[in-house]
Design a protein around this motif. Structure first.
Motif, PDB file in Angstrom:
ATOM      1  N   ALA A  48       0.837  -1.205   0.000  1.00  0.00           N
ATOM      2  CA  ALA A  48       0.000   0.000   0.000  1.00  0.00           C
ATOM      3  C   ALA A  48       0.871   1.255   0.000  1.00  0.00           C
ATOM      4  CB  ALA A  48      -0.930  -0.012   1.213  1.00  0.00           C
ATOM      5  N   HIS A  49       1.998   1.199   0.734  1.00  0.00           N
ATOM      6  CA  HIS A  49       2.918   2.343   0.762  1.00  0.00           C
ATOM      7  C   HIS A  49       3.557   2.537  -0.614  1.00  0.00           C
ATOM      8  CE1 HIS A  49       5.562   5.226   2.894  1.00  0.00           C
ATOM      9  NE2 HIS A  49       6.419   4.885   1.940  1.00  0.00           N
ATOM     10  N   GLN A  99       1.178   4.200  -2.875  1.00  0.00           N
ATOM     11  CA  GLN A  99       1.072   5.624  -2.557  1.00  0.00           C
ATOM     12  C   GLN A  99       2.254   6.403  -3.133  1.00  0.00           C
ATOM     13  OE1 GLN A  99      -1.334   7.251  -1.326  1.00  0.00           O
ATOM     14  NE2 GLN A  99      -0.468   9.224  -0.707  1.00  0.00           N
ATOM     15  N   GLY A 102      -2.894   4.676  -2.703  1.00  0.00           N
ATOM     16  CA  GLY A 102      -2.402   3.793  -1.652  1.00  0.00           C
ATOM     17  C   GLY A 102      -2.512   4.440  -0.289  1.00  0.00           C
ATOM     18  N   LYS A 103      -1.683   3.949   0.634  1.00  0.00           N
ATOM     19  CA  LYS A 103      -1.703   4.487   1.994  1.00  0.00           C
ATOM     20  C   LYS A 103      -0.291   4.458   2.555  1.00  0.00           C
ATOM     21  CE  LYS A 103      -3.741   3.853   6.597  1.00  0.00           C
ATOM     22  NZ  LYS A 103      -4.629   3.007   7.445  1.00  0.00           N
TER      23      LYS A 103
END
Length: 411
Positions: free
Chosen positions: A253-254, A257, A264-265
């Motif tokens: 997710a990173h 992003q 993403g996160k």
């Protein structure tokens, strides 16, 4: 294999000694591949000599100066190196079974996959280590090496085999013992201060009164070890742990992003133990937040960590080769024994051309290998570079004025 009578080789070694000391009659000698069992080199200055693949079983190097010498894959069975100086020596793959290293100084030496063995015959296909990728050859019933009182501070002993070795009062401070095999070793009153003990096997070892201050024992195997009087840090870090699947999901997710902001996160691994993954090789983790995290011993080669927040994190023994850490905050981080070959730790260029330097203030970089690393502009106030190898690294000499560089190789 070059064969030479021990006496003849000793005479040539004396010529090498004279060359090193700047005396008349000296000449350079290449000892690699020679067979000289039982030769006596005691008291000679043989620094930087090349003994690669030499057969030196039973040879005597008592009180020799062997700083920077290369013994790659040499046979030193039953050799006597008592009182010798082997600071920064290359002892990778050396056979030191039954050798004596009492009172020797091997600080910063590389003993990766060296053999200092004891125990019954054992092959890859039998016994307690069957199938182990760390076992490079068959073990035989022999007496172990004697390392009593030796200085191995900062030594690289990853994957080394020290079964049953006698290590009374040995100094292994800042040593890299990741995945080393030390079952049944006798290490009473030994110093393991700030040593890297990732997956180190200490089963049945005698660790009474040993000093383990600053070492993380959470991944070491101390089953049946004698630990009476053993000194530990007193305080233990309560790491946040996640399953490998959960960690990988957060990292993906990173990465998303980083590539496509908003899709993403950003991850925050502060206080987390990330070692369940063992490798983040080549991952895109720009601006990652991981303060006071545990990444000790992980493979982080080629990872993108520009502007990452890693203050106070444990990165001891990590492989950071070709990683990009420009502008990262590593203040107070522990990177002792890390490999930083071609690592980028220079300033990060921000919008408008502003430069944001990497911050290594008060970080521990003891005994790091930084071949062709870029530390230009990095903040090194109070940085501990004891025993570090910066000979081919790029850095601002004035920036080292407030750093600790005891024993560091700068040129």
């Amino acid at each position: 294999m070059n064969r030479a009578a021990p006496k003849n080789l000793t005479e040539r070694a004396r010529s090498y000694h004279r060359l090193v000391r700047g005396e008349t009659g000296g000449e350079w000698v290449d000892f690699s591949g020679h067979s000289a069992e039982g030769a006596d080199f005691s008291g000679l200055d043989l620094r930087d000599a090349n003994f690669s693949r030499a057969r030196l079983a039973g040879a005597r190097f008592v009180d020799c100066i062997l700083d920077g010498a290369v013994f790659f894959a040499a046979d030193l069975k039953s050799a006597d190196l008592s009182g010798a100086r082997l600071v920064g020596a290359d002892l990778r793959g050396v056979d030191l079974t039954q050798a004596r290293l009492v009172g020797s100084d091997l600080s910063g030496a590389n003993l990766r996959e060296a053999a200092l063995l004891d125990g019954p015959p054992l092959t890859r296909d039998s016994g307690e280590d069957a199938g182990s990728p760390d076992l490079a050859w068959t073990r035989h019933a022999v007496r172990p090496a004697c390392l009593d009182g030796a200085n191995l501070s900062g030594a690289r002993l990853a994957h080394a085999s020290l079964h049953g070795a006698s290590m009374m009062e040995v100094d292994l401070s800042d040593a890299d013992l990741s995945r080393a095999l030390l079952p049944r070793s006798r290490a009473r009153k030994a110093r393991f201060i700030d040593a890297v003990l990732t997956q180190t096997r200490l089963t049945g070892a005698d660790l009474r009164d040993a000093d383990m201050s600053g070492s993380d024992l959470s991944c070491a195997d101390l089953d049946m070890a004698e630990t009476g009087g053993m000194i530990t840090s007193g305080e233990t870090q309560d790491w946040v742990t996640l399953t490998p699947a959960a960690l990988d999901k957060a990292i993906q997710a990173h990465e998303t992003q980083c590539k496509r902001p908003g899709d993403g996160k950003a991850a925050d691994f502060s206080g987390h133990d990330l070692r369940a993954l063992s490798s983040l090789r080549g991952r895109i983790l720009t601006a990652l937040v991981a303060r006071n995290a545990n990444l000790a011993g992980m493979d982080l080669s080629g990872v993108q960590l520009q502007g990452a927040q890693l203050a106070g994190s444990d990165l001891r023994g990590c492989t950071l080769d070709a990683a990009d850490l420009r502008g990262a905050d590593l203040s107070g981080a522990r990177l002792s024994q890390a490999s930083l070959t071609q690592t980028r730790l220079g300033p990060l260029t921000l919008a408008g051309g502003r430069l944001y330097p990497a911050n290594l203030r008060d970080a521990q970089l003891r005994f790091i290998r930084a071949e062709q690393a870029d530390l230009s502009g990095a903040r090194l106030d109070g940085t501990d570079l004891t025993g570090a190898d910066l000979r081919t690294a790029s850095y601002d000499p004035d920036g080292l004025s407030s750093a600790r560089t005891d024993g560091a190789r700068l040129t």
